[in-house]
Design a protein around this motif. Structure first.
Motif, PDB file in Angstrom:
ATOM      1  N   PHE A 125       0.804  -1.217   0.000  1.00  0.00           N
ATOM      2  CA  PHE A 125       0.000   0.000   0.000  1.00  0.00           C
ATOM      3  C   PHE A 125       0.843   1.276   0.000  1.00  0.00           C
ATOM      4  O   PHE A 125       0.314   2.350  -0.248  1.00  0.00           O
ATOM      5  CB  PHE A 125      -0.944   0.010   1.206  1.00  0.00           C
ATOM      6  CG  PHE A 125      -2.103  -0.946   1.079  1.00  0.00           C
ATOM      7  CD1 PHE A 125      -3.339  -0.498   0.632  1.00  0.00           C
ATOM      8  CD2 PHE A 125      -1.958  -2.276   1.403  1.00  0.00           C
ATOM      9  CE1 PHE A 125      -4.416  -1.370   0.515  1.00  0.00           C
ATOM     10  CE2 PHE A 125      -3.030  -3.159   1.296  1.00  0.00           C
ATOM     11  CZ  PHE A 125      -4.270  -2.708   0.843  1.00  0.00           C
ATOM     12  N   GLY A 126       2.144   1.176   0.314  1.00  0.00           N
ATOM     13  CA  GLY A 126       3.013   2.349   0.255  1.00  0.00           C
ATOM     14  C   GLY A 126       2.871   3.309   1.410  1.00  0.00           C
ATOM     15  O   GLY A 126       2.928   4.538   1.238  1.00  0.00           O
ATOM     16  N   SER A 127       2.739   2.769   2.624  1.00  0.00           N
ATOM     17  CA  SER A 127       2.598   3.615   3.810  1.00  0.00           C
ATOM     18  C   SER A 127       3.819   4.511   4.005  1.00  0.00           C
ATOM     19  O   SER A 127       4.955   4.105   3.750  1.00  0.00           O
ATOM     20  CB  SER A 127       2.423   2.732   5.052  1.00  0.00           C
ATOM     21  OG  SER A 127       2.392   3.518   6.218  1.00  0.00           O
ATOM     22  N   SER A 128       3.564   5.736   4.483  1.00  0.00           N
ATOM     23  CA  SER A 128       4.664   6.666   4.758  1.00  0.00           C
ATOM     24  C   SER A 128       5.331   6.361   6.094  1.00  0.00           C
ATOM     25  O   SER A 128       6.510   6.657   6.301  1.00  0.00           O
ATOM     26  CB  SER A 128       4.141   8.107   4.785  1.00  0.00           C
ATOM     27  OG  SER A 128       3.163   8.249   5.812  1.00  0.00           O
ATOM     28  N   ARG A 129       4.573   5.773   7.024  1.00  0.00           N
ATOM     29  CA  ARG A 129       5.120   5.481   8.348  1.00  0.00           C
ATOM     30  C   ARG A 129       4.309   4.359   9.000  1.00  0.00           C
ATOM     31  O   ARG A 129       3.086   4.449   9.115  1.00  0.00           O
ATOM     32  CB  ARG A 129       5.103   6.727   9.234  1.00  0.00           C
ATOM     33  CG  ARG A 129       5.787   6.531  10.591  1.00  0.00           C
ATOM     34  CD  ARG A 129       6.207   7.869  11.143  1.00  0.00           C
ATOM     35  NE  ARG A 129       6.624   7.811  12.550  1.00  0.00           N
ATOM     36  CZ  ARG A 129       7.839   7.453  12.962  1.00  0.00           C
ATOM     37  NH1 ARG A 129       8.759   7.083  12.084  1.00  0.00           N
ATOM     38  NH2 ARG A 129       8.147   7.464  14.265  1.00  0.00           N
ATOM     39  N   VAL A 130       5.031   3.328   9.421  1.00  0.00           N
ATOM     40  CA  VAL A 130       4.411   2.177  10.079  1.00  0.00           C
ATOM     41  C   VAL A 130       4.960   2.078  11.496  1.00  0.00           C
ATOM     42  O   VAL A 130       6.174   1.990  11.696  1.00  0.00           O
ATOM     43  CB  VAL A 130       4.698   0.864   9.322  1.00  0.00           C
ATOM     44  CG1 VAL A 130       4.086  -0.324  10.056  1.00  0.00           C
ATOM     45  CG2 VAL A 130       4.173   0.932   7.891  1.00  0.00           C
ATOM     46  N   ALA A 131       4.065   2.110  12.471  1.00  0.00           N
ATOM     47  CA  ALA A 131       4.436   1.851  13.861  1.00  0.00           C
ATOM     48  C   ALA A 131       3.739   0.569  14.293  1.00  0.00           C
ATOM     49  O   ALA A 131       2.689   0.199  13.760  1.00  0.00           O
ATOM     50  CB  ALA A 131       4.005   3.009  14.752  1.00  0.00           C
ATOM     51  N   ALA A 132       4.321  -0.143  15.262  1.00  0.00           N
ATOM     52  CA  ALA A 132       3.716  -1.395  15.724  1.00  0.00           C
ATOM     53  C   ALA A 132       4.129  -1.661  17.159  1.00  0.00           C
ATOM     54  O   ALA A 132       5.187  -1.212  17.614  1.00  0.00           O
ATOM     55  CB  ALA A 132       4.150  -2.550  14.823  1.00  0.00           C
ATOM     56  N   THR A 133       3.294  -2.404  17.868  1.00  0.00           N
ATOM     57  CA  THR A 133       3.576  -2.752  19.260  1.00  0.00           C
ATOM     58  C   THR A 133       3.932  -4.221  19.395  1.00  0.00           C
ATOM     59  O   THR A 133       3.452  -5.079  18.645  1.00  0.00           O
ATOM     60  CB  THR A 133       2.355  -2.468  20.163  1.00  0.00           C
ATOM     61  OG1 THR A 133       1.273  -3.344  19.788  1.00  0.00           O
ATOM     62  CG2 THR A 133       1.916  -1.027  20.063  1.00  0.00           C
ATOM     63  N   SER A 134       4.783  -4.507  20.382  1.00  0.00           N
ATOM     64  CA  SER A 134       5.105  -5.886  20.754  1.00  0.00           C
ATOM     65  C   SER A 134       5.763  -5.864  22.127  1.00  0.00           C
ATOM     66  O   SER A 134       6.006  -4.793  22.704  1.00  0.00           O
ATOM     67  CB  SER A 134       6.060  -6.527  19.734  1.00  0.00           C
ATOM     68  OG  SER A 134       7.380  -6.028  19.910  1.00  0.00           O
ATOM     69  N   LEU A 185       9.845  -6.606  14.603  1.00  0.00           N
ATOM     70  CA  LEU A 185       8.960  -5.605  14.001  1.00  0.00           C
ATOM     71  C   LEU A 185       9.719  -4.761  12.984  1.00  0.00           C
ATOM     72  O   LEU A 185       9.216  -4.483  11.888  1.00  0.00           O
ATOM     73  CB  LEU A 185       8.365  -4.689  15.077  1.00  0.00           C
ATOM     74  CG  LEU A 185       7.488  -5.312  16.153  1.00  0.00           C
ATOM     75  CD1 LEU A 185       6.894  -4.218  17.047  1.00  0.00           C
ATOM     76  CD2 LEU A 185       6.387  -6.162  15.556  1.00  0.00           C
ATOM     77  N   LYS A 186      10.943  -4.345  13.342  1.00  0.00           N
ATOM     78  CA  LYS A 186      11.743  -3.516  12.421  1.00  0.00           C
ATOM     79  C   LYS A 186      12.125  -4.304  11.169  1.00  0.00           C
ATOM     80  O   LYS A 186      12.130  -3.755  10.059  1.00  0.00           O
ATOM     81  CB  LYS A 186      12.978  -3.000  13.144  1.00  0.00           C
ATOM     82  CG  LYS A 186      12.630  -1.967  14.219  1.00  0.00           C
ATOM     83  CD  LYS A 186      13.857  -1.570  15.031  1.00  0.00           C
ATOM     84  CE  LYS A 186      13.471  -0.583  16.135  1.00  0.00           C
ATOM     85  NZ  LYS A 186      14.568  -0.325  17.073  1.00  0.00           N
ATOM     86  N   SER A 187      12.405  -5.597  11.347  1.00  0.00           N
ATOM     87  CA  SER A 187      12.770  -6.416  10.185  1.00  0.00           C
ATOM     88  C   SER A 187      11.589  -6.604   9.232  1.00  0.00           C
ATOM     89  O   SER A 187      11.773  -6.821   8.035  1.00  0.00           O
ATOM     90  CB  SER A 187      13.286  -7.788  10.642  1.00  0.00           C
ATOM     91  OG  SER A 187      12.225  -8.614  11.092  1.00  0.00           O
ATOM     92  N   ALA A 218       9.045   0.841  16.516  1.00  0.00           N
ATOM     93  CA  ALA A 218       8.667  -0.352  17.277  1.00  0.00           C
ATOM     94  C   ALA A 218       8.428   0.063  18.724  1.00  0.00           C
ATOM     95  O   ALA A 218       9.322   0.608  19.374  1.00  0.00           O
ATOM     96  CB  ALA A 218       9.765  -1.409  17.193  1.00  0.00           C
ATOM     97  N   ILE A 219       7.224  -0.183  19.228  1.00  0.00           N
ATOM     98  CA  ILE A 219       6.812   0.284  20.555  1.00  0.00           C
ATOM     99  C   ILE A 219       6.724  -0.908  21.508  1.00  0.00           C
ATOM    100  O   ILE A 219       6.013  -1.876  21.236  1.00  0.00           O
ATOM    101  CB  ILE A 219       5.442   0.992  20.484  1.00  0.00           C
ATOM    102  CG1 ILE A 219       5.503   2.168  19.513  1.00  0.00           C
ATOM    103  CG2 ILE A 219       4.992   1.438  21.866  1.00  0.00           C
ATOM    104  CD1 ILE A 219       4.132   2.705  19.106  1.00  0.00           C
ATOM    105  N   ASP A 220       7.443  -0.816  22.604  1.00  0.00           N
ATOM    106  CA  ASP A 220       7.434  -1.867  23.621  1.00  0.00           C
ATOM    107  C   ASP A 220       6.241  -1.634  24.550  1.00  0.00           C
ATOM    108  O   ASP A 220       6.261  -0.727  25.376  1.00  0.00           O
ATOM    109  CB  ASP A 220       8.744  -1.824  24.411  1.00  0.00           C
ATOM    110  CG  ASP A 220       8.875  -2.952  25.415  1.00  0.00           C
ATOM    111  OD1 ASP A 220       7.854  -3.600  25.735  1.00  0.00           O
ATOM    112  OD2 ASP A 220      10.003  -3.197  25.885  1.00  0.00           O
TER     113      ASP A 220
END
Length: 317
Positions: free
Chosen positions: A182-191, A199-201, A207-209
């Motif tokens: 989809f070509g997102s400008s910024r992806v954040a994620a939790t784990s 998450l970074k890979s 990447a949010i802890d």
């Protein structure tokens, strides 16, 4: 190619709802009949999803098919028989798919945790050549859920997204699809702490802890929050003005919406180039794959809620 199909097969079944102990391995289950628009698949690998254990616990009782039930929504395998109206697939094709078009409204009585399963042709796609059956079987329900949620939210190039439970089966694919399809400008994620590098890979820029930070209190807000874990009240606080929340766990209110995926082999076909180039990769829990004899153990592992990616059953005899 001629494939001799037996009359009986091995399959996992349950005749009552309950904990994983209700499952038993039977060796005298009738091989399903193939309807005119279906193919019979010799299952090589199958994957588990949260809906599998929720169904086994009785949450779909109102819409479920009659007991006993052979569970399983995801499969990778080989076409061994085709119905008379099947147009694209042929005996010998290596295929994969989420084998139930409406997994909540009309679950199949005979699923993928069996030697053979009958599937509507339109729900299957040819297996990407670079993936083995274990990898392919891990994908369908999760990748179709990830894709449909992004599409329904109106996600498009240049938008930002926060993925809750980014290391899970659906979340890991939302990250990759948002970034690479989809070509997102910024992806954040939790784990949790141990999975931040993962998450970074996968393509997460942030990447949010969740054990150390409350994502809803961060100053940064997002166009879309994809909630794969069920935290509506917190998730809406992470939205920009006019943003949309995608939920796959139950009832939510605007600006959120909830949905259950509709299986569609055409989505797998559409995503195949991204899988074949390696831009989008399956994520399989390192505790697996589990052999066919260890399905109860695989369910028990899934129900801890601690799986990384997908739990796969391989080989199916």
């Amino acid at each position: 190619m001629v494939w001799t199909v037996p009359l009986k097969m091995k399959a996992w079944i349950y005749s009552e709802y309950g904990n994983p102990g209700v499952l038993r391995l039977a060796d005298d289950v009738a091989v399903p009949e193939v309807k005119e628009d279906q193919v019979l698949v010799k299952v090589v690998a199958a994957a588990l999803n949260p809906i599998d254990f929720k169904r086994r616990q009785g949450y779909l009782r109102a819409t479920d098919s009659p007991l006993p039930i052979v569970p399983g929504y995801d499969a990778g395998g080989i076409v061994v028989k085709v119905g008379e109206n099947v147009k694209k697939l042929k005996v010998g094709d290596e295929v994969y798919g989420h084998i139930c078009e409406k997994p909540v409204d009309s679950p199949k009585q005979f699923g993928s945790l069996a030697e053979y399963t009958a599937v509507d042709e339109k729900l299957l796609a040819l297996k990407p050549k670079n993936l083995d059956f274990t990898q392919a079987a891990s994908l369908p329900l999760a990748i179709e859920t990830a894709y449909e949620g992004l599409q329904r939210s109106g996600f498009s190039a240049g938008k930002s997204i926060l993925v809750l439970a980014g290391a899970g089966g659906v979340g890991s694919l939302v990250i990759q699809l948002a970034k690479h399809v989809f070509g997102s400008s910024r992806v954040a994620a939790t784990s949790s702490t141990a999975k931040l590098d993962l998450l970074k890979s996968l393509g997460a820029d942030l990447a949010i802890d969740y054990t150390k930070e409350n994502f809803e209190e961060l100053p940064e807000k997002f166009d879309v929050v994809y909630d794969a874990i069920g935290q509506f009240k917190k998730a809406v606080k992470a939205l920009k003005e006019g943003g949309i929340l995608v939920d796959i766990n139950g009832q939510v209110s605007p600006p959120g919406f909830s949905f259950v995926v509709t299986s569609d082999g055409a989505v797998l076909d559409k995503l195949s180039p991204f899988l074949e180039t390696g831009k989008v990769k399956p994520l399989i829990d390192p505790k697996g794959p589990f052999p066919f004899s260890k399905v109860v153990e695989a369910f028990t592992c899934l129900e801890t809620g601690r799986a990384t990616g997908k739990l796969v059953i391989f080989p199916v005899p």
